[in-house]
Design a protein around this motif. Sequence first.
Motif, PDB file in Angstrom:
ATOM      1  N   MET A   1     -46.681 -54.521  -3.500  1.00  0.00           N
ATOM      2  CA  MET A   1     -45.260 -54.386  -3.186  1.00  0.00           C
ATOM      3  C   MET A   1     -44.975 -53.042  -2.523  1.00  0.00           C
ATOM      4  SD  MET A   1     -42.002 -54.887  -5.754  1.00  0.00           S
ATOM      5  CE  MET A   1     -41.970 -53.206  -6.415  1.00  0.00           C
ATOM      6  N   LYS A   2     -44.209 -53.115  -1.456  1.00  0.00           N
ATOM      7  CA  LYS A   2     -43.837 -51.922  -0.684  1.00  0.00           C
ATOM      8  C   LYS A   2     -43.163 -50.883  -1.582  1.00  0.00           C
ATOM      9  CE  LYS A   2     -40.959 -53.030   2.666  1.00  0.00           C
ATOM     10  NZ  LYS A   2     -40.487 -53.660   3.938  1.00  0.00           N
TER      11      LYS A   2
ATOM     12  N   GLU B   1     -59.930 -44.280   8.531  1.00  0.00           N
ATOM     13  CA  GLU B   1     -60.526 -44.422   7.196  1.00  0.00           C
ATOM     14  C   GLU B   1     -59.761 -43.610   6.150  1.00  0.00           C
ATOM     15  OE1 GLU B   1     -65.098 -45.165   8.650  1.00  0.00           O
ATOM     16  OE2 GLU B   1     -64.750 -43.642   7.084  1.00  0.00           O
ATOM     17  N   ALA B   2     -59.264 -42.451   6.568  1.00  0.00           N
ATOM     18  CA  ALA B   2     -58.481 -41.619   5.637  1.00  0.00           C
ATOM     19  C   ALA B   2     -57.271 -42.407   5.130  1.00  0.00           C
ATOM     20  CB  ALA B   2     -58.022 -40.338   6.343  1.00  0.00           C
ATOM     21  N   VAL B   3     -56.594 -43.107   6.030  1.00  0.00           N
ATOM     22  CA  VAL B   3     -55.439 -43.913   5.626  1.00  0.00           C
ATOM     23  C   VAL B   3     -55.889 -45.088   4.761  1.00  0.00           C
ATOM     24  CG1 VAL B   3     -53.519 -45.351   6.447  1.00  0.00           C
ATOM     25  CG2 VAL B   3     -54.087 -43.229   7.660  1.00  0.00           C
ATOM     26  N   GLN B   4     -56.965 -45.741   5.184  1.00  0.00           N
ATOM     27  CA  GLN B   4     -57.458 -46.922   4.440  1.00  0.00           C
ATOM     28  C   GLN B   4     -57.827 -46.571   3.002  1.00  0.00           C
ATOM     29  OE1 GLN B   4     -60.691 -48.179   6.996  1.00  0.00           O
ATOM     30  NE2 GLN B   4     -59.270 -48.694   8.653  1.00  0.00           N
ATOM     31  N   GLN B   5     -58.301 -45.350   2.799  1.00  0.00           N
ATOM     32  CA  GLN B   5     -58.770 -44.967   1.460  1.00  0.00           C
ATOM     33  C   GLN B   5     -57.731 -44.176   0.646  1.00  0.00           C
ATOM     34  OE1 GLN B   5     -62.377 -42.942   2.572  1.00  0.00           O
ATOM     35  NE2 GLN B   5     -63.263 -44.822   3.401  1.00  0.00           N
ATOM     36  N   ALA B   6     -56.538 -43.989   1.235  1.00  0.00           N
ATOM     37  CA  ALA B   6     -55.551 -43.130   0.560  1.00  0.00           C
ATOM     38  C   ALA B   6     -54.990 -43.785  -0.701  1.00  0.00           C
ATOM     39  CB  ALA B   6     -54.409 -42.808   1.523  1.00  0.00           C
TER      40      ALA B   6
ATOM     41  N   ALA C   1     -51.707 -50.340   4.476  1.00  0.00           N
ATOM     42  CA  ALA C   1     -51.615 -49.551   3.238  1.00  0.00           C
ATOM     43  C   ALA C   1     -50.274 -49.800   2.545  1.00  0.00           C
ATOM     44  CB  ALA C   1     -51.782 -48.060   3.557  1.00  0.00           C
ATOM     45  N   ILE C   2     -49.206 -49.789   3.313  1.00  0.00           N
ATOM     46  CA  ILE C   2     -47.864 -49.979   2.721  1.00  0.00           C
ATOM     47  C   ILE C   2     -47.730 -51.399   2.175  1.00  0.00           C
ATOM     48  CG2 ILE C   2     -45.446 -50.334   3.459  1.00  0.00           C
ATOM     49  CD1 ILE C   2     -47.553 -47.135   3.810  1.00  0.00           C
ATOM     50  N   GLU C   3     -48.261 -52.391   2.895  1.00  0.00           N
ATOM     51  CA  GLU C   3     -48.267 -53.777   2.382  1.00  0.00           C
ATOM     52  C   GLU C   3     -49.014 -53.859   1.046  1.00  0.00           C
ATOM     53  OE1 GLU C   3     -50.103 -56.101   5.438  1.00  0.00           O
ATOM     54  OE2 GLU C   3     -48.267 -56.141   6.676  1.00  0.00           O
ATOM     55  N   ASN C   4     -50.050 -53.056   0.929  1.00  0.00           N
ATOM     56  CA  ASN C   4     -50.865 -53.066  -0.294  1.00  0.00           C
ATOM     57  C   ASN C   4     -50.251 -52.234  -1.431  1.00  0.00           C
ATOM     58  OD1 ASN C   4     -52.704 -54.724   0.893  1.00  0.00           O
ATOM     59  ND2 ASN C   4     -54.100 -53.066   1.513  1.00  0.00           N
ATOM     60  N   GLY C   5     -49.072 -51.678  -1.206  1.00  0.00           N
ATOM     61  CA  GLY C   5     -48.374 -50.970  -2.283  1.00  0.00           C
ATOM     62  C   GLY C   5     -48.742 -49.509  -2.444  1.00  0.00           C
ATOM     63  N   ILE C   6     -49.438 -48.952  -1.458  1.00  0.00           N
ATOM     64  CA  ILE C   6     -49.724 -47.503  -1.502  1.00  0.00           C
ATOM     65  C   ILE C   6     -48.397 -46.758  -1.332  1.00  0.00           C
ATOM     66  CG2 ILE C   6     -50.903 -45.604  -0.274  1.00  0.00           C
ATOM     67  CD1 ILE C   6     -52.802 -47.565  -1.753  1.00  0.00           C
ATOM     68  N   PRO C   7     -48.031 -45.871  -2.271  1.00  0.00           N
ATOM     69  CA  PRO C   7     -46.732 -45.206  -2.155  1.00  0.00           C
ATOM     70  C   PRO C   7     -46.692 -44.246  -0.967  1.00  0.00           C
ATOM     71  CG  PRO C   7     -47.951 -44.356  -4.053  1.00  0.00           C
ATOM     72  CD  PRO C   7     -48.761 -45.490  -3.499  1.00  0.00           C
ATOM     73  N   TYR C   8     -45.580 -44.311  -0.225  1.00  0.00           N
ATOM     74  CA  TYR C   8     -45.403 -43.524   0.995  1.00  0.00           C
ATOM     75  C   TYR C   8     -44.142 -42.684   0.886  1.00  0.00           C
ATOM     76  CZ  TYR C   8     -44.398 -42.405   5.915  1.00  0.00           C
ATOM     77  OH  TYR C   8     -44.120 -41.744   7.104  1.00  0.00           O
ATOM     78  N   LEU C   9     -44.269 -41.388   1.120  1.00  0.00           N
ATOM     79  CA  LEU C   9     -43.130 -40.479   1.224  1.00  0.00           C
ATOM     80  C   LEU C   9     -42.997 -40.007   2.665  1.00  0.00           C
ATOM     81  CD1 LEU C   9     -40.963 -38.391   0.152  1.00  0.00           C
ATOM     82  CD2 LEU C   9     -42.907 -36.827  -0.235  1.00  0.00           C
ATOM     83  N   GLY C  10     -41.795 -40.110   3.195  1.00  0.00           N
ATOM     84  CA  GLY C  10     -41.503 -39.518   4.507  1.00  0.00           C
ATOM     85  C   GLY C  10     -40.358 -38.543   4.363  1.00  0.00           C
ATOM     86  N   THR C  11     -40.413 -37.445   5.126  1.00  0.00           N
ATOM     87  CA  THR C  11     -39.256 -36.548   5.224  1.00  0.00           C
ATOM     88  C   THR C  11     -38.975 -36.345   6.706  1.00  0.00           C
ATOM     89  OG1 THR C  11     -40.631 -34.538   5.191  1.00  0.00           O
ATOM     90  CG2 THR C  11     -39.765 -35.287   3.086  1.00  0.00           C
ATOM     91  N   SER C  12     -37.699 -36.420   7.074  1.00  0.00           N
ATOM     92  CA  SER C  12     -37.275 -36.126   8.449  1.00  0.00           C
ATOM     93  C   SER C  12     -38.058 -36.975   9.465  1.00  0.00           C
ATOM     94  CB  SER C  12     -37.403 -34.629   8.681  1.00  0.00           C
ATOM     95  OG  SER C  12     -36.744 -34.244   9.851  1.00  0.00           O
ATOM     96  N   ALA C  13     -38.866 -36.390  10.337  1.00  0.00           N
ATOM     97  CA  ALA C  13     -39.639 -37.175  11.301  1.00  0.00           C
ATOM     98  C   ALA C  13     -40.496 -38.239  10.601  1.00  0.00           C
ATOM     99  CB  ALA C  13     -40.530 -36.257  12.146  1.00  0.00           C
ATOM    100  N   GLY C  14     -41.037 -37.895   9.434  1.00  0.00           N
ATOM    101  CA  GLY C  14     -41.838 -38.848   8.652  1.00  0.00           C
ATOM    102  C   GLY C  14     -41.015 -40.006   8.110  1.00  0.00           C
TER     103      GLY C  14
END
Lengths: 237, 237
Positions: free
Chosen positions: A1-2, A77-82, A111-124
């Motif tokens: 879950m996203k 790979e860095a993203v895939q393994q995060a 990664a986001i589909e797989n439920g890896i938590p994502y934080l963005g600030t401003s441009a992110g």
Amino acid sequence: MKKLLIASTSTVHGSGYLEYILPTLTNFFKEASTILFIPYARASGKTYDEYTEIARKAFATINKEVKGIHEFNNPKEAVQQAEAIFTGGGNTFELVNQLYKNDIIPDLTKAIENGIPYLGTSAGSNICGVTMMNTNDMPIVYPPSFKTLGFIPFNINAHYLDPNPDSTHMGETRETRIKEYHIFNGTPVLGLREGSWLEVNGDSIVLRGNYTARLFKQGKEAEELETNTEVSQYFLQ
Amino acid sequence: MKKLLIASTSTVHGSGYLEYILPTLTNFFKEASTILFIPYARASGKTYDEYTEIARKAFATINKEVKGIHEFNNPKEAVQQAEAIFTGGGNTFELVNQLYKNDIIPDLTKAIENGIPYLGTSAGSNICGVTMMNTNDMPIVYPPSFKTLGFIPFNINAHYLDPNPDSTHMGETRETRIKEYHIFNGTPVLGLREGSWLEVNGDSIVLRGNYTARLFKQGKEAEELETNTEVSQYFLQ
């Protein structure tokens, strides 16, 4: 879950980097010990190393390790393994340029589909929208496209500012700019004030922080959404 | 001989459209009876007709006729046959998009080489630079390139604003944005305050109006240029 936190800014006036949101982050990242940091937006022109160091110091206070994506040989790979991902602010054009150049958009999506938590600030946070067309940044590089990650069904205007009635400056207000955008584009825009963020859990998108947010839809009057509002109901087809 | 007026803004606070610069325009356009208006930047989302009407009214006060480029069947021929040209402000991305779409860049270049007087305000001034990379506008459309007309050997930041020491807003200052630009690009940038303009005669470029302008060069401290300065000396190779 996203699982996303989409914040207007990393820093609110008079407080340290990420300080205002650290209590939320402690819970949000509770299952991760290491956070992958994407410094591509290069806030104030910092190097990737300098910028990563700032994120590292902030997350050390909640006992999280930070690794810069540039420290890996293969960014995909860095993203895939995060275990968890944080994209910081800076210049959105350069950030988007690097997302394409390093071909990590499909990996971030997965990664986001797989439920890896994502934080963005401003441009992110801008890149979580459908396109980067509502950034406030200067077009200092020409990215191959303005299309971004589309984690939410609208665009973000970060650092949203109300018109200043005392201003003698003749440059366009933020609201005028967004109205000009809606002459050419249908995607709605949410103006997020500094200190506000969106908490996304699957299809739920809730406004958090102390402020209202300003919603712009093509052909409609802008409206203010209260904090703790379930924002997704405004985007049902 | 090249003959340009490159103005930061069309309108200064508390005064009508072009009013502050009309005395200068009377002399600048003295040999033209009709001015070709390029409304492609669509200030505040105005239609081409609405926008042209505003320019028409302002120039009527100095007895000049105005024709909108969209009133012609062939925009390239409209430029080729123009006695004088004025490009108004609005959104620089859309303006540049339309310059490419209508393929008038070669015709504008030729007209200016032939001494046809050109007035730009805001977005219409940005396009006189080497690229549009120092616009303050929102990227509401994706133009095929950021390359612009290159009538002057540097870029313009129109509506230049000094940092406000009292601000609690965390978005980047104009100076920070331009410094970020210089991480990636070598072309110098001139920050033109509202009420300032450049008067170009062949190779001469003189700063006019009541204000200083702020010059940014890669790897150097920014400097203030006094009004009436011969600006071209700062760009000798």
